[in-house]
Design an enzyme around this catalytic site. Structure first.
Site, PDB file in Angstrom:
ATOM      1  CE  LYS A 122      -3.046   2.574   3.135  1.00 25.70           C
ATOM      2  NZ  LYS A 122      -3.693   2.566   4.467  1.00 25.70           N
ATOM      3  CG  ASP A 152      -5.658   8.283   4.754  1.00 25.47           C
ATOM      4  OD1 ASP A 152      -6.506   8.904   4.078  1.00 25.47           O
ATOM      5  OD2 ASP A 152      -5.951   7.348   5.511  1.00 25.47           O
ATOM      6  CE  LYS A 159      -6.366   9.023   8.148  1.00 27.78           C
ATOM      7  NZ  LYS A 159      -6.859   7.865   8.910  1.00 27.78           N
ATOM      8  CG  ASP A 174      -1.957   5.363   5.231  1.00 26.49           C
ATOM      9  OD1 ASP A 174      -1.865   4.313   5.901  1.00 26.49           O
ATOM     10  OD2 ASP A 174      -3.022   5.716   4.690  1.00 26.49           O
ATOM     11  CG  ASP A 185      -9.846   7.589   7.135  1.00 27.86           C
ATOM     12  OD1 ASP A 185      -8.792   7.670   6.472  1.00 27.86           O
ATOM     13  OD2 ASP A 185      -9.858   7.628   8.374  1.00 27.86           O
ATOM     14  CD  GLU A 232      -6.774   5.528   2.491  1.00 30.10           C
ATOM     15  OE1 GLU A 232      -5.623   5.229   2.861  1.00 30.10           O
ATOM     16  OE2 GLU A 232      -7.693   5.760   3.293  1.00 30.10           O
ATOM     17  NE  ARG A 275     -10.636  -1.110   4.206  1.00 26.43           N
ATOM     18  CZ  ARG A 275     -11.126  -1.291   5.422  1.00 26.43           C
ATOM     19  NH1 ARG A 275     -12.258  -1.964   5.599  1.00 26.43           N
ATOM     20  NH2 ARG A 275     -10.507  -0.799   6.478  1.00 26.43           N
TER      21      ARG A 275
END
Length: 484
Positions: free
Chosen positions: A223, A228, A235, A246, A305, A307, A309
């Site tokens: 990933k 993010d 967030k 991230d 949030d 994202e 996956r």
């Protein structure tokens, strides 16, 4: 990056002390040194440390007894405790290889933004009987990954992470391809495009392959969310403070890949990195949107949030198409994993019991802890959607890490074995072998596992490398063959 030095007679000795060996060792000290140890209150309790005066000086470092639970990385603390100079192990710790590796891992410092030169540091001679090149290979790869995680998003956006991945591929003559921007839609990666389209730098997919095409296929997916914000489900400010990390899954995949290629393991390696920034603009994807995926499943967006996956889904579907022997994905995916297991113990998921046992065995031996969690089938229904094939989040606050893994499982079907590692990618407070900051978790144990499963031909080894960040200008959007 600190490396091991050649053995030298003038190197100052380090003595590893236990309650059992301390009386005999104390008898070997000259009276002044023994008196100094007594005056300083040195005791053979794990972690106690003392420098004895002399020329050269001696260091005493207490470790656990043989019959106690041993922290094999504890000797790494010496990297911060010892004064500058050249040191050697005068006697063997419980595991000289792990002790030396922990020393190098502990000596890591991220200084990209610090003015002035680095202070002189302690250096360690390669202990007798260890594979110094292998230890340096692992430490260098971990440093590469840590550097990537520690670099803030203003200097490590999608273009820079792509450049770092391509530099790693080029070092080992891997065949690389990049798909960027609108070309992702034409190439069948709608979820990657949807997540990254709101950012100033377009989303992209980096895909490189290395090794004999006829060898067993091992594919790593990481990933690569360079920052993010949470998207439109933004967030809170406290939740964004560490979101430069991230992309820790991509950093982990690159670290493990560099170990594999440097060791010339006889396998066909493929690395797939979906790289985006989850930003907010008029182009941002929205809660309630429905998108197709590469696999053909439609996905309703329950939360922007979640994202990571989504981009992994398209990447895993691509990886799965060639049915690799082993498919592993790495992602800083869920806060639920941290609530369950804390920052130091990443969960992993797999349906392959034999592979899970191998992971557990190598994790213990490498002192690189992970914990198996269940792919609990009854929770799969939590991903049901009324308007699409599935939702990207579970219907509630429970089992967040498990439902994320179950979501990813929907996009894997042909790989002979698949495992998902839900990483934190960060050490909140320094520990032996783990300085505070960006951390590479699970890569060391998986390198050990793959090396055992696919041992390299005797004496074969690729050149050791150092991969630097490259902040190149954004190229023209589209698919580009970047084979060296």
């Amino acid at each position: 990056m600190s490396l091991l030095r050649e053995p030298a007679a003038h190197a100052a000795p380090i003595h590893f002390v236990t309650a059992a060996n301390w009386p005999a060792l104390r008898e070997t000290l000259d009276p002044a040194a023994a008196a100094h140890a007594q005056a300083c209150g040195f005791e053979p309790k794990p972690g106690h440390f003392l420098i004895l005066p002399g020329e050269p000086p001696r260091a005493l470092f207490a470790i656990e007894a043989e019959d106690a639970a041993k922290d094999l990385l504890r000797p790494g603390r010496l990297a911060a405790l010892l004064p500058a100079g050249l040191w050697r192990f005068a006697d063997a710790p419980h595991d000289a290889g792990l002790a030396a590796l922990s020393f190098l891992l502990s000596a890591y410092k991220f200084r990209r933004y610090k003015s002035g030169g680095a202070a002189a540091a302690a250096e360690l001679c390669a202990p007798d009987g260890v594979d110094a090149a292998r230890i340096e290979r692992v430490a260098s790869a971990v440093a590469l990954g840590r550097d990537l995680i520690n670099t803030p998003a203003n200097d490590l956006g999608p273009a820079a992470l792509e450049a770092a991945a391509l530099a790693c591929a080029a070092q080992y003559q891997a065949q690389a391809n990049v798909i960027r921007g609108e070309a992702l839609l034409a190439s069948g990666f709608p979820l990657i495009h949807a997540v990254g389209r709101a950012a100033a730098e377009p989303p992209r997919l980096v895909d490189f392959s290395w090794g004999d095409p006829d060898a067993p296929k091992v594919t790593l997916v990481g990933k690569g969310v360079c920052f993010d914000s949470g998207g439109l489900d933004v967030k809170p400010s406290a939740g964004m403070l560490l979101m430069k990390k991230d992309m820790g899954g991509a950093a982990t995949a690159l670290a493990l890949a560099s170990m594999i290629m440097d060791a010339a393991l006889p396998l066909r390696l493929r690395v797939i990195l979906p790289i985006v920034e989850n930003a907010i603009s008029a182009e941002a994807f929205r809660p309630g949107d429905v998108y197709p995926s590469r696999k053909g499943l439609t996905v309703e967006i329950g939360n922007t949030d979640a994202e990571g996956r989504l981009i992994l889904a398209d990447a895993l579907a691509l990886a799965d198409e060639e049915a690799p022997e082993l498919l592993i994905d790495f992602a800083t995916l869920t806060g639920a994993a941290r609530v369950a297991l804390g920052p130091d113990l990443p969960p992993f998921y797999t349906a392959d019991d034999a592979f899970a046992q191998a992971v557990a065995d190598h994790a213990a031996a490498a002192q690189d802890p992970v914990w198996r969690m269940p792919l609990w089938d009854p929770y799969d229904a939590m991903l049901d959607s009324k308007v699409a094939d599935l939702n990207n989040v579970g219907g509630g606050a429970f089992a967040g890490s498990i439902t994320a893994a179950l979501f990813l499982r929907r996009f894997v079907g042909r790989a002979k074995a698949w495992a998902h590692f839900d990483l934190y990618g960060w050490t909140p407070s320094a520990k032996p072998g783990k300085p505070e900051g960006g951390e590479i978790q699970a890569a060391r144990l998986l390198y050990d596992l793959l090396e055992a499963r696919f041992p390299p031909p005797h004496g074969q080894r690729a050149a050791r490398h150092v991969v630097a960040h490259a902040d190149e200008d954004e190229d023209e959007l589209g698919a580009e063959d970047l084979s060296p």
